[in-house]
Motif scaffolding. Structure first.
Motif, PDB file in Angstrom:
ATOM      1  N   ARG A 290       0.863  -1.186   0.000  1.00  0.00           N
ATOM      2  CA  ARG A 290       0.000   0.000   0.000  1.00  0.00           C
ATOM      3  C   ARG A 290       0.900   1.236   0.000  1.00  0.00           C
ATOM      4  O   ARG A 290       1.704   1.445   0.927  1.00  0.00           O
ATOM      5  CB  ARG A 290      -0.906  -0.011   1.233  1.00  0.00           C
ATOM      6  CG  ARG A 290      -1.849   1.173   1.345  1.00  0.00           C
ATOM      7  CD  ARG A 290      -2.949   1.142   0.312  1.00  0.00           C
ATOM      8  NE  ARG A 290      -3.754   2.364   0.356  1.00  0.00           N
ATOM      9  CZ  ARG A 290      -4.958   2.452   0.911  1.00  0.00           C
ATOM     10  NH1 ARG A 290      -5.514   1.376   1.460  1.00  0.00           N
ATOM     11  NH2 ARG A 290      -5.612   3.592   0.900  1.00  0.00           N
TER      12      ARG A 290
ATOM     13  N   GLU B  11       0.724   4.486   0.630  1.00  0.00           N
ATOM     14  CA  GLU B  11       0.756   5.427   1.749  1.00  0.00           C
ATOM     15  C   GLU B  11       1.541   4.871   2.938  1.00  0.00           C
ATOM     16  O   GLU B  11       2.164   5.631   3.687  1.00  0.00           O
ATOM     17  CB  GLU B  11      -0.667   5.771   2.194  1.00  0.00           C
ATOM     18  CG  GLU B  11      -1.507   6.462   1.146  1.00  0.00           C
ATOM     19  CD  GLU B  11      -2.334   5.498   0.319  1.00  0.00           C
ATOM     20  OE1 GLU B  11      -3.444   5.891  -0.092  1.00  0.00           O
ATOM     21  OE2 GLU B  11      -1.890   4.351   0.086  1.00  0.00           O
TER      22      GLU B  11
ATOM     23  N   ASP C  26       5.467   4.330   1.677  1.00  0.00           N
ATOM     24  CA  ASP C  26       6.123   5.631   1.530  1.00  0.00           C
ATOM     25  C   ASP C  26       6.493   6.202   2.892  1.00  0.00           C
ATOM     26  O   ASP C  26       7.558   6.831   3.044  1.00  0.00           O
ATOM     27  CB  ASP C  26       5.213   6.607   0.788  1.00  0.00           C
ATOM     28  CG  ASP C  26       5.106   6.312  -0.701  1.00  0.00           C
ATOM     29  OD1 ASP C  26       5.907   5.491  -1.197  1.00  0.00           O
ATOM     30  OD2 ASP C  26       4.225   6.895  -1.357  1.00  0.00           O
ATOM     31  N   ALA C  27       5.627   6.000   3.888  1.00  0.00           N
ATOM     32  CA  ALA C  27       5.935   6.469   5.242  1.00  0.00           C
ATOM     33  C   ALA C  27       7.162   5.752   5.792  1.00  0.00           C
ATOM     34  O   ALA C  27       7.999   6.354   6.483  1.00  0.00           O
ATOM     35  CB  ALA C  27       4.737   6.249   6.157  1.00  0.00           C
TER      36      ALA C  27
ATOM     37  N   ALA D 231       0.624   5.035   9.657  1.00  0.00           N
ATOM     38  CA  ALA D 231      -0.058   5.200   8.373  1.00  0.00           C
ATOM     39  C   ALA D 231      -1.172   4.174   8.210  1.00  0.00           C
ATOM     40  O   ALA D 231      -2.264   4.485   7.721  1.00  0.00           O
ATOM     41  CB  ALA D 231       0.954   5.089   7.231  1.00  0.00           C
ATOM     42  N   ASN D 232      -0.918   2.949   8.634  1.00  0.00           N
ATOM     43  CA  ASN D 232      -1.877   1.867   8.487  1.00  0.00           C
ATOM     44  C   ASN D 232      -3.146   2.130   9.291  1.00  0.00           C
ATOM     45  O   ASN D 232      -4.268   2.032   8.768  1.00  0.00           O
ATOM     46  CB  ASN D 232      -1.214   0.565   8.957  1.00  0.00           C
ATOM     47  CG  ASN D 232      -2.118  -0.646   8.830  1.00  0.00           C
ATOM     48  OD1 ASN D 232      -2.704  -0.882   7.783  1.00  0.00           O
ATOM     49  ND2 ASN D 232      -2.226  -1.411   9.902  1.00  0.00           N
TER      50      ASN D 232
ATOM     51  N   THR E 213      -4.205   4.952  10.489  1.00  0.00           N
ATOM     52  CA  THR E 213      -4.869   6.164   9.991  1.00  0.00           C
ATOM     53  C   THR E 213      -5.731   5.839   8.778  1.00  0.00           C
ATOM     54  O   THR E 213      -6.870   6.317   8.659  1.00  0.00           O
ATOM     55  CB  THR E 213      -3.824   7.237   9.648  1.00  0.00           C
ATOM     56  OG1 THR E 213      -3.073   7.566  10.836  1.00  0.00           O
ATOM     57  CG2 THR E 213      -4.489   8.500   9.127  1.00  0.00           C
ATOM     58  N   LEU E 214      -5.213   5.016   7.867  1.00  0.00           N
ATOM     59  CA  LEU E 214      -6.007   4.599   6.707  1.00  0.00           C
ATOM     60  C   LEU E 214      -7.237   3.805   7.139  1.00  0.00           C
ATOM     61  O   LEU E 214      -8.343   4.022   6.615  1.00  0.00           O
ATOM     62  CB  LEU E 214      -5.148   3.753   5.770  1.00  0.00           C
ATOM     63  CG  LEU E 214      -4.125   4.485   4.908  1.00  0.00           C
ATOM     64  CD1 LEU E 214      -3.201   3.473   4.227  1.00  0.00           C
ATOM     65  CD2 LEU E 214      -4.813   5.356   3.872  1.00  0.00           C
TER      66      LEU E 214
END
Length: 417
Positions: free
Chosen positions: A78, A80, A83-84, A309-310, A312-313
């Motif tokens: 994924r 996002e 990339d984090a 990030a995970n 938050t998604l």
């Protein structure tokens, strides 16, 4: 090995031959299953993953319902999330001090998870359950713990039956008591005999043995466990390693009504990046500050960035609802196809991570089903629960059900049914 493996899985077979000279069994840990059961007909090694699909080293793509044994919750690669991780990796991951990411992730978890006041870290699920057990013993000053028969809480030797041949001597489990799931009388007897000695009762939010049918707690059993733990001062440790964040972002204990003192997370926490968390109530904060537990990689900033990030998604995109919807399509479709093919299939547990079994099967039918599903392009484990991610769209579920129609018929033919 037979030519069938050399044909479809030749690259996998070649890697396995090399691996067996340098790795016990060729593949270490649970990843050797289910290929070890059907070595000629299933892939041993993966090459890459994208979304809900996985590609093996021979170039075959699959709709994947193993999902890294539940670790992949927002789909492979994924952007996002990865990339984090890349951004953090440029600054370093395992540094000599903790990073701000530990604070940010703990703040997010405390905000999300019901009743928990703090978070501590590990690298995998066994770290988390062992840490929670250690904290419970330190907090209560008691040596004994309890668990459910056939429940899995990690690979440390306190969990499961004693077996010297497996390196699990009897003394490692001598302080561990077991009761059957939903057996209120056995639960009452356990606490009558040992309630004042029990540091913790470790429980999954629903019962998911491997292999076997999943089973939810009855209100009577759940309420009795909550009451006994409060009455005796036994800490209720909810092992949410496997189910965490697939069913409820508040923690599965909130969804199922367990009054948790400590909660263990891993798997879906970092979407494949190695991380676990133990969360606890305010009452246990002082104990958690005073005991010493450590792991070199427990504060890995890369994994923390992934988890931030995970989660938050999952929160912003209502990931739990997505998995629920696709899971309902999958499980209802499997039942419908099984009935049409005369297969006594049982689909139990939460729809986002169903357990799929066949009555009186001993896994023979499910293994043939898994082989035929893989040949068409769907990957599953014959004994483990399936796992959906947010990348499992309704369209991919329909593709899987098309595979299932053919695979069920072929499994029936294989076994002469």
């Amino acid at each position: 090995m037979p030519n069938t493996a050399q044909g479809r899985y030749s690259a996998s077979v070649d890697l396995l031959r090399r691996a067996r000279t340098v790795i016990p069994g060729g593949v270490w840990g649970h990843n050797r299953m289910p290929s070890a059961l059907d070595p000629d007909e299933l892939p041993w090694f993966a090459d890459c993953g994208r979304g809900a699909r996985l590609r093996d080293v021979d170039g075959h793509w699959y709709v994947d319902y193993i999902c890294g044994y539940g670790a992949i919750i927002n789909g492979y690669a994924r952007p996002e999330i990865d990339d984090a991780v890349r951004d953090q990796a440029l600054r370093g991951s395992t540094l000599s001090q903790a990073t701000a990411k530990t604070v940010e992730l703990a703040e997010l978890l405390v905000d999300l998870v019901d009743g928990m006041a703090w978070a501590a870290w590990g690298a995998n699920g066994s770290d988390a359950t062992w840490t929670a057990l250690t904290m419970a013993r330190a907090h209560t000053g008691r040596p004994h713990v309890a668990q459910v028969v056939n429940a899995y809480h990690g690979s440390h030797s306190w969990n499961g039956p004693a077996d010297p041949g497996q390196g699990r001597p009897g003394q490692d489990t001598s302080l561990v008591h077991q009761v059957r799931w939903n057996d209120v009388a056995a639960l009452d007897e356990l606490f009558a005999r040992h309630g004042d000695e029990l540091a913790a009762f470790v429980v999954t939010p629903y019962h998911h043995p491997i292999p076997g049918d999943a089973e939810f707690a009855t209100p009577e059993w759940r309420d009795a466990l909550n009451t006994h733990c409060r009455r005796t001062g036994t800490l209720l440790v909810v092992d949410d390693v496997r189910a965490g964040f697939r069913l409820d972002l508040r923690g599965s204990h909130a969804a199922f009504g367990f009054h948790a003192d400590l909660v263990c997370f891993s798997k879906g926490l970092g979407n494949g990046w190695p991380l676990s968390a133990v969360m606890g109530t305010e009452a246990i904060r002082k104990t958690s500050e005073q005991i010493f537990l450590a792991g070199t990689f427990w504060n890995s900033a890369n994994s923390m960035a992934a988890a931030l990030a995970n989660l938050t998604l999952l929160r912003d995109e209502e990931g739990v609802k997505k998995m629920q919807h696709s899971g309902e399509l999958l499980t209802s479709g499997l039942r419908r196809i099984a009935e049409r093919n005369g297969v006594p299939m049982q689909v139990t547990g939460p729809v986002a991570m169903p357990s799929v079994t066949v009555r009186d099967d001993d896994q023979k039918w499910m293994r043939r089903f898994a082989v035929h599903m893989a040949a068409q392009g769907t990957l599953l484990h014959a004994g483990h629960n399936w796992a959906l991610s947010t990348a499992h769209t309704p369209e991919l579920v329909e593709e899987t059900l098309t595979h299932a129609e053919t695979a069920m018929a072929r499994a029936q033919e294989d076994l002469g049914r």
